[in-house]
Design a protein around this motif. Structure first.
Motif, PDB file in Angstrom:
ATOM      1  N   ASN A 246      47.704   9.271  43.484  1.00  0.00           N
ATOM      2  CA  ASN A 246      46.624  10.030  44.124  1.00  0.00           C
ATOM      3  C   ASN A 246      45.862  10.939  43.165  1.00  0.00           C
ATOM      4  N   CYS A 247      46.226  10.916  41.901  1.00  0.00           N
ATOM      5  CA  CYS A 247      45.680  11.872  40.925  1.00  0.00           C
ATOM      6  C   CYS A 247      44.155  11.856  40.892  1.00  0.00           C
ATOM      7  N   PHE A 248      43.554  10.690  40.781  1.00  0.00           N
ATOM      8  CA  PHE A 248      42.099  10.617  40.626  1.00  0.00           C
ATOM      9  C   PHE A 248      41.382  10.964  41.933  1.00  0.00           C
ATOM     10  N   HIS A 249      41.956  10.570  43.049  1.00  0.00           N
ATOM     11  CA  HIS A 249      41.359  10.938  44.333  1.00  0.00           C
ATOM     12  C   HIS A 249      41.365  12.455  44.507  1.00  0.00           C
ATOM     13  N   GLN A 250      42.478  13.093  44.189  1.00  0.00           N
ATOM     14  CA  GLN A 250      42.562  14.543  44.331  1.00  0.00           C
ATOM     15  C   GLN A 250      41.623  15.256  43.372  1.00  0.00           C
ATOM     16  N   LEU A 251      41.523  14.753  42.154  1.00  0.00           N
ATOM     17  CA  LEU A 251      40.591  15.352  41.196  1.00  0.00           C
ATOM     18  C   LEU A 251      39.157  15.255  41.695  1.00  0.00           C
ATOM     19  N   ALA A 252      38.788  14.113  42.263  1.00  0.00           N
ATOM     20  CA  ALA A 252      37.434  13.946  42.783  1.00  0.00           C
ATOM     21  C   ALA A 252      37.150  14.938  43.900  1.00  0.00           C
ATOM     22  N   GLN A 253      38.158  15.206  44.735  1.00  0.00           N
ATOM     23  CA  GLN A 253      37.975  16.140  45.845  1.00  0.00           C
ATOM     24  C   GLN A 253      37.745  17.571  45.361  1.00  0.00           C
ATOM     25  N   LEU A 254      38.278  17.912  44.191  1.00  0.00           N
ATOM     26  CA  LEU A 254      38.128  19.266  43.661  1.00  0.00           C
ATOM     27  C   LEU A 254      36.721  19.546  43.138  1.00  0.00           C
ATOM     28  N   LYS A 255      35.961  18.482  42.817  1.00  0.00           N
ATOM     29  CA  LYS A 255      34.573  18.614  42.345  1.00  0.00           C
ATOM     30  C   LYS A 255      34.470  19.575  41.154  1.00  0.00           C
ATOM     31  N   LEU A 256      35.252  19.296  40.154  1.00  0.00           N
ATOM     32  CA  LEU A 256      35.277  20.132  38.958  1.00  0.00           C
ATOM     33  C   LEU A 256      34.163  19.753  37.992  1.00  0.00           C
ATOM     34  N   LEU A 257      33.800  20.692  37.125  1.00  0.00           N
ATOM     35  CA  LEU A 257      32.861  20.386  36.049  1.00  0.00           C
ATOM     36  C   LEU A 257      33.461  19.298  35.151  1.00  0.00           C
ATOM     37  N   PRO A 258      32.629  18.487  34.482  1.00  0.00           N
ATOM     38  CA  PRO A 258      33.161  17.351  33.713  1.00  0.00           C
ATOM     39  C   PRO A 258      34.238  17.722  32.707  1.00  0.00           C
ATOM     40  N   SER A 259      34.016  18.770  31.919  1.00  0.00           N
ATOM     41  CA  SER A 259      35.000  19.138  30.897  1.00  0.00           C
ATOM     42  C   SER A 259      36.282  19.668  31.529  1.00  0.00           C
ATOM     43  N   VAL A 260      36.150  20.350  32.674  1.00  0.00           N
ATOM     44  CA  VAL A 260      37.329  20.876  33.367  1.00  0.00           C
ATOM     45  C   VAL A 260      38.131  19.728  33.968  1.00  0.00           C
ATOM     46  N   SER A 261      37.432  18.757  34.539  1.00  0.00           N
ATOM     47  CA  SER A 261      38.106  17.594  35.104  1.00  0.00           C
ATOM     48  C   SER A 261      38.874  16.836  34.028  1.00  0.00           C
ATOM     49  N   PHE A 262      38.237  16.643  32.863  1.00  0.00           N
ATOM     50  CA  PHE A 262      38.914  15.961  31.753  1.00  0.00           C
ATOM     51  C   PHE A 262      40.160  16.715  31.318  1.00  0.00           C
ATOM     52  N   GLY A 263      40.058  18.030  31.203  1.00  0.00           N
ATOM     53  CA  GLY A 263      41.203  18.821  30.746  1.00  0.00           C
ATOM     54  C   GLY A 263      42.361  18.808  31.725  1.00  0.00           C
ATOM     55  N   LEU A 264      42.059  19.016  33.009  1.00  0.00           N
ATOM     56  CA  LEU A 264      43.122  19.018  34.013  1.00  0.00           C
ATOM     57  C   LEU A 264      43.726  17.619  34.145  1.00  0.00           C
TER      58      LEU A 264
ATOM     59  N   LYS B 296      31.523   9.550  26.814  1.00  0.00           N
ATOM     60  CA  LYS B 296      32.167  10.728  26.236  1.00  0.00           C
ATOM     61  C   LYS B 296      32.963  11.448  27.330  1.00  0.00           C
ATOM     62  N   PRO B 297      34.286  11.329  27.318  1.00  0.00           N
ATOM     63  CA  PRO B 297      35.090  11.896  28.403  1.00  0.00           C
ATOM     64  C   PRO B 297      34.888  13.390  28.637  1.00  0.00           C
ATOM     65  N   THR B 298      34.721  14.174  27.573  1.00  0.00           N
ATOM     66  CA  THR B 298      34.521  15.613  27.755  1.00  0.00           C
ATOM     67  C   THR B 298      33.215  15.904  28.475  1.00  0.00           C
ATOM     68  N   ILE B 299      32.183  15.150  28.182  1.00  0.00           N
ATOM     69  CA  ILE B 299      30.859  15.398  28.745  1.00  0.00           C
ATOM     70  C   ILE B 299      30.685  14.733  30.107  1.00  0.00           C
ATOM     71  N   GLN B 300      31.378  13.605  30.337  1.00  0.00           N
ATOM     72  CA  GLN B 300      31.126  12.814  31.538  1.00  0.00           C
ATOM     73  C   GLN B 300      32.271  12.809  32.546  1.00  0.00           C
ATOM     74  N   GLY B 301      33.375  13.500  32.249  1.00  0.00           N
ATOM     75  CA  GLY B 301      34.373  13.687  33.292  1.00  0.00           C
ATOM     76  C   GLY B 301      35.649  12.897  33.168  1.00  0.00           C
ATOM     77  N   GLY B 302      36.109  12.615  31.955  1.00  0.00           N
ATOM     78  CA  GLY B 302      37.425  12.036  31.758  1.00  0.00           C
ATOM     79  C   GLY B 302      37.576  10.621  32.275  1.00  0.00           C
ATOM     80  N   MET B 303      38.813  10.227  32.517  1.00  0.00           N
ATOM     81  CA  MET B 303      39.112   8.888  33.009  1.00  0.00           C
ATOM     82  C   MET B 303      38.571   8.691  34.418  1.00  0.00           C
ATOM     83  N   LEU B 304      38.489   9.776  35.181  1.00  0.00           N
ATOM     84  CA  LEU B 304      37.940   9.724  36.531  1.00  0.00           C
ATOM     85  C   LEU B 304      36.523   9.156  36.516  1.00  0.00           C
TER      86      LEU B 304
END
Length: 331
Positions: A76-94, A235-243
């Protein structure tokens, strides 16, 4: 898994060009004391958010409470991350920290491309080093060079490397078309962002790569209309990681286009996580983490090892952070 502790650590790393790269390392710990590290480092002038905005998103008690209340699983990791609506760099880091705990990787090896940039003299010096290390693929950044300097370097390097040329939208359409007309189509692996105006890219006859033009200027539907499109740079940092990468990976795979992962001057930890995305998705195109050679310091105790266009990523890299170099930020 539930996150028991969530800490934020600032870092600064000097670069070879005299500038400094700043970012945040986040550390999560679960109920079994497993620890995962990720990196949040928006790239100034390129990311949509600043480092201050990324930090501000993490500081409210509510967002940290929301993250801690989630029962995280690899499924469920990616679904939960999408629900949090984080900034791209924050999403990549978390995401990086979470996957380090939820789905840790053994050591692995990924093909990579050298990065050649700077003055003509610096580029030739770097090219000699990378060639002697066995690199066969190299990205040559020409946006700060004259057309004459760029042509000279291409002639000097095209027989040593499979060249990826990056113009960074520095040249107008007419000048760029005249410049590339002197080179056979097979000279380059691809040419990245050759025109200032991305809406002219359908005119480009050489193998083409799109980076900063997507998604701000061109949609996926418009990319489909580019007859020589060979690669899409992500670019994962700029565009939001693997999500953010997964749907583009599926889109490019269906169309026979390469999806190429590229760095944004992250620390060695962030570069390792970019490589891990390529490994998790079984991507075959050489990744662009050559910024590693322009870092003057590192946050991990175990270095990344590059040899013959291959980077070796050690297992459990998130457990090898230089704790003594980090200051803990507290609310």
């Amino acid at each position: 898994m539930r996150i028991q502790t969530f800490h934020i650590h600032p870092y600064e790393i000097p670069l070879a060009n005299g500038q400094t790269r700043s970012g945040l390392l986040i550390c999560i710990t679960d109920e079994k004391e497993n620890r995962g590290w990720g990196e949040i480092a928006p790239l100034p002038k390129w990311s949509t958010e600043t480092l201050e905005e990324a930090l501000k998103q993490l500081y409210p008690d509510q967002i940290q409470q929301d993250i801690s209340n989630i029962h995280w699983t690899a499924q469920n990791c990616f679904h939960q991350l999408a629900q949090l609506k984080l900034l791209p760099s924050v999403s990549f880091g978390l995401e990086s920290a979470l996957l380090s705990v939820l789905a840790p990787l053994p050591e692995f090896f990924i093909p990579t491309s050298a990065l050649l940039m700077g003055s003509p003299e610096e580029i030739l010096d770097q090219a000699k080093l990378r060639y002697n290390e066995g690199y066969t693929s190299a990205k040559l950044k020409v946006s700060n060079l004259s057309l004459e300097e760029a042509a000279h370097l291409i002639d000097a390097l095209k027989d040593k490397f499979r060249l990826r040329l990056d113009v960074n939208r520095a040249w107008n359409t007419a000048d760029s078309l005249r410049f590339f007309a002197q080179f056979p189509l097979e000279t380059f692996d691809y040419v990245e962002e050759p025109f200032q105006d991305p809406h002219d890219l359908a005119q480009f006859p050489h193998p083409l790569a799109v980076d900063e033009s997507f998604p701000q200027d061109l949609s996926l539907r418009q990319l489909e209309q580019l007859p020589t499109l060979k690669a899409l740079v992500y670019k994962p940092t700029i565009q939001g990681g693997m999500l953010g990468c997964i749907p583009l990976h599926e889109w490019t795979a269906k169309r026979g286009i390469s999806l190429v992962l590229s760095s944004s001057f992250e620390s060695d930890l962030g570069l390792a996580h970019i490589a891990s995305i390529a490994h998790r998705l079984s991507m075959t195109a050489p990744i662009g983490i050559g910024t590693y050679h322009y870092l003057k310091d590192y946050v991990c105790t175990i270095p990344l090892r590059f040899s013959h266009s291959i980077v070796h990523i050690p297992a459990q890299i998130s457990s090898n952070i230089k704790f003594s170099r980090l200051d803990l930020l507290r609310n």
